[in-house]
Design a protein around this motif. Sequence first.
Motif, PDB file in Angstrom:
ATOM      1  N   ASP A 243       0.811  -1.215   0.000  1.00 28.58           N
ATOM      2  CA  ASP A 243       0.000   0.000   0.000  1.00 28.58           C
ATOM      3  C   ASP A 243       0.846   1.267   0.000  1.00 28.58           C
ATOM      4  O   ASP A 243       0.319   2.362   0.206  1.00 28.58           O
ATOM      5  CB  ASP A 243      -0.953   0.003   1.198  1.00 28.58           C
ATOM      6  N   MET A 244       2.153   1.140  -0.236  1.00 25.87           N
ATOM      7  CA  MET A 244       3.023   2.309  -0.242  1.00 25.87           C
ATOM      8  C   MET A 244       3.795   2.365  -1.548  1.00 25.87           C
ATOM      9  O   MET A 244       3.864   1.398  -2.306  1.00 25.87           O
ATOM     10  CB  MET A 244       3.987   2.276   0.955  1.00 25.87           C
ATOM     11  N   THR A 245       4.387   3.542  -1.807  1.00 25.47           N
ATOM     12  CA  THR A 245       5.194   3.711  -3.004  1.00 25.47           C
ATOM     13  C   THR A 245       6.377   4.609  -2.691  1.00 25.47           C
ATOM     14  O   THR A 245       6.480   5.169  -1.591  1.00 25.47           O
ATOM     15  CB  THR A 245       4.365   4.273  -4.169  1.00 25.47           C
ATOM     16  N   MET A 246       7.278   4.774  -3.672  1.00 26.14           N
ATOM     17  CA  MET A 246       8.554   5.448  -3.447  1.00 26.14           C
ATOM     18  C   MET A 246       8.484   6.963  -3.625  1.00 26.14           C
ATOM     19  O   MET A 246       9.368   7.674  -3.174  1.00 26.14           O
ATOM     20  CB  MET A 246       9.597   4.894  -4.412  1.00 26.14           C
ATOM     21  N   PHE A 247       7.457   7.445  -4.312  1.00 22.93           N
ATOM     22  CA  PHE A 247       7.393   8.885  -4.584  1.00 22.93           C
ATOM     23  C   PHE A 247       5.930   9.314  -4.634  1.00 22.93           C
ATOM     24  O   PHE A 247       5.019   8.484  -4.573  1.00 22.93           O
ATOM     25  CB  PHE A 247       8.108   9.216  -5.889  1.00 22.93           C
ATOM     26  N   GLN A 248       5.709  10.608  -4.746  1.00 22.94           N
ATOM     27  CA  GLN A 248       4.338  11.124  -4.707  1.00 22.94           C
ATOM     28  C   GLN A 248       3.693  10.965  -6.077  1.00 22.94           C
ATOM     29  O   GLN A 248       3.531  11.920  -6.836  1.00 22.94           O
ATOM     30  CB  GLN A 248       4.314  12.586  -4.249  1.00 22.94           C
ATOM     31  N   ARG A 249       3.314   9.744  -6.368  1.00 29.21           N
ATOM     32  CA  ARG A 249       2.710   9.416  -7.662  1.00 29.21           C
ATOM     33  C   ARG A 249       1.412  10.170  -7.870  1.00 29.21           C
ATOM     34  O   ARG A 249       1.072  10.548  -8.999  1.00 29.21           O
ATOM     35  CB  ARG A 249       2.462   7.905  -7.716  1.00 29.21           C
ATOM     36  N   PHE A 250       0.647  10.384  -6.815  1.00 35.02           N
ATOM     37  CA  PHE A 250      -0.604  11.138  -6.867  1.00 35.02           C
ATOM     38  C   PHE A 250      -0.531  12.306  -5.890  1.00 35.02           C
ATOM     39  O   PHE A 250       0.118  12.212  -4.840  1.00 35.02           O
ATOM     40  CB  PHE A 250      -1.798  10.246  -6.515  1.00 35.02           C
ATOM     41  N   LEU A 253      -1.219  11.617  -2.092  1.00 38.34           N
ATOM     42  CA  LEU A 253      -0.388  10.756  -1.251  1.00 38.34           C
ATOM     43  C   LEU A 253       0.308  11.562  -0.162  1.00 38.34           C
ATOM     44  O   LEU A 253       0.687  12.718  -0.364  1.00 38.34           O
ATOM     45  CB  LEU A 253       0.647  10.025  -2.097  1.00 38.34           C
ATOM     46  N   GLU A 254       0.505  10.924   0.976  1.00 36.35           N
ATOM     47  CA  GLU A 254       1.184  11.559   2.105  1.00 36.35           C
ATOM     48  C   GLU A 254       2.418  10.746   2.477  1.00 36.35           C
ATOM     49  O   GLU A 254       2.371   9.514   2.496  1.00 36.35           O
ATOM     50  CB  GLU A 254       0.237  11.650   3.305  1.00 36.35           C
ATOM     51  N   ARG A 255       3.500  11.431   2.791  1.00 36.50           N
ATOM     52  CA  ARG A 255       4.742  10.749   3.150  1.00 36.50           C
ATOM     53  C   ARG A 255       4.755  10.402   4.628  1.00 36.50           C
ATOM     54  O   ARG A 255       4.483  11.246   5.483  1.00 36.50           O
ATOM     55  CB  ARG A 255       5.955  11.619   2.822  1.00 36.50           C
ATOM     56  N   GLY A 256       5.069   9.147   4.930  1.00 37.34           N
ATOM     57  CA  GLY A 256       5.124   8.683   6.310  1.00 37.34           C
ATOM     58  C   GLY A 256       6.503   8.819   6.902  1.00 37.34           C
ATOM     59  O   GLY A 256       7.470   9.195   6.227  1.00 37.34           O
ATOM     60  N   ASP A 257       6.615   8.492   8.174  1.00 42.47           N
ATOM     61  CA  ASP A 257       7.905   8.569   8.864  1.00 42.47           C
ATOM     62  C   ASP A 257       8.932   7.606   8.270  1.00 42.47           C
ATOM     63  O   ASP A 257      10.142   7.805   8.436  1.00 42.47           O
ATOM     64  CB  ASP A 257       7.722   8.270  10.356  1.00 42.47           C
ATOM     65  N   ASP A 258       8.449   6.547   7.606  1.00 45.00           N
ATOM     66  CA  ASP A 258       9.360   5.572   7.007  1.00 45.00           C
ATOM     67  C   ASP A 258       9.853   5.996   5.627  1.00 45.00           C
ATOM     68  O   ASP A 258      10.612   5.273   4.984  1.00 45.00           O
ATOM     69  CB  ASP A 258       8.686   4.206   6.918  1.00 45.00           C
TER      70      ASP A 258
END
Length: 281
Positions: A243-250, A253-258
């Motif tokens: 359910d995660m990805t490497m960059f802000q594809r959309f 999307l929100e960036r997590g602490d990881d």
Amino acid sequence: MLTHKGPEDWRAANRAMWDERVPLHLASDYYDQDGFRRRRDVIRDFEVAEVGDVTGRTLLHLQCHIGQDTLSWVHRGAAHAVGLDFSEPAVEAARATAAELGIGPDRATFLAADVYDAAEAVAASATAPDTYDVVYTGIGSLCWLPDIRRWAETAASLIAPGGFLYLAEFHPLTDALDDESGSRIAHDYFSRDAWVDESPGTYTDFSAPTVNNRRVEWQHTLGDVVSALAATGLRLEFLHEHDMTMFQRFGSLERGDDGFYRLPAGRPRVPLMYSLKATRP
């Protein structure tokens, strides 16, 4: 159909585009070459868990770009890692980084070759093993290839008995969603058409002035990828959707602490990446 059609200049256009972006990537905060020289490891935690211990193993990294992942596997104990990429400037940069880190060709070999010619390039190398315990690839690689069946056959031919292919890649469903919210179907998931774009810049700096901007990409359904690998006789060990990805594809999307990007809490989730392992019996 696992082979897509496209313009005849697709390989030359893509190579020119990637060649020009190598110095931009080397200088970028995204790749953080200075930080990599200190840490020597950029492998994502989920890949470490799924690939497992590579100590004493041989590893081939297809479409390795500037070699950070390849050299990270050496840092993690691989006996010999080989990185292959069709961009000669990228391969030269990878070799230079290896030399800076004191890693010789007996531990890390970098080859300039098209991924479809990987078997021939490996066979012609004086230092690369003929087959590998691990063939590693992915994260933005398959979209540059029109023939997924030929890719699978090439990768499978380079796996030693008992070895495996590991692929981590962006989920093809994301290509069907709208760019703004990632919440509605905006494009054909089953499209076989080449996507040709001429936008300047690069994913490390969208505003960078660039000249070679023509690039040709294809989307491959999850079924096509799995079917291509199954046809080679490899045995699928797992297929994981993330359910995660490497960059802000959309935009949503929100960036997590990881460091990964996910859809906002409370929204229905969709797979943004996938990973798989396929073993040679």
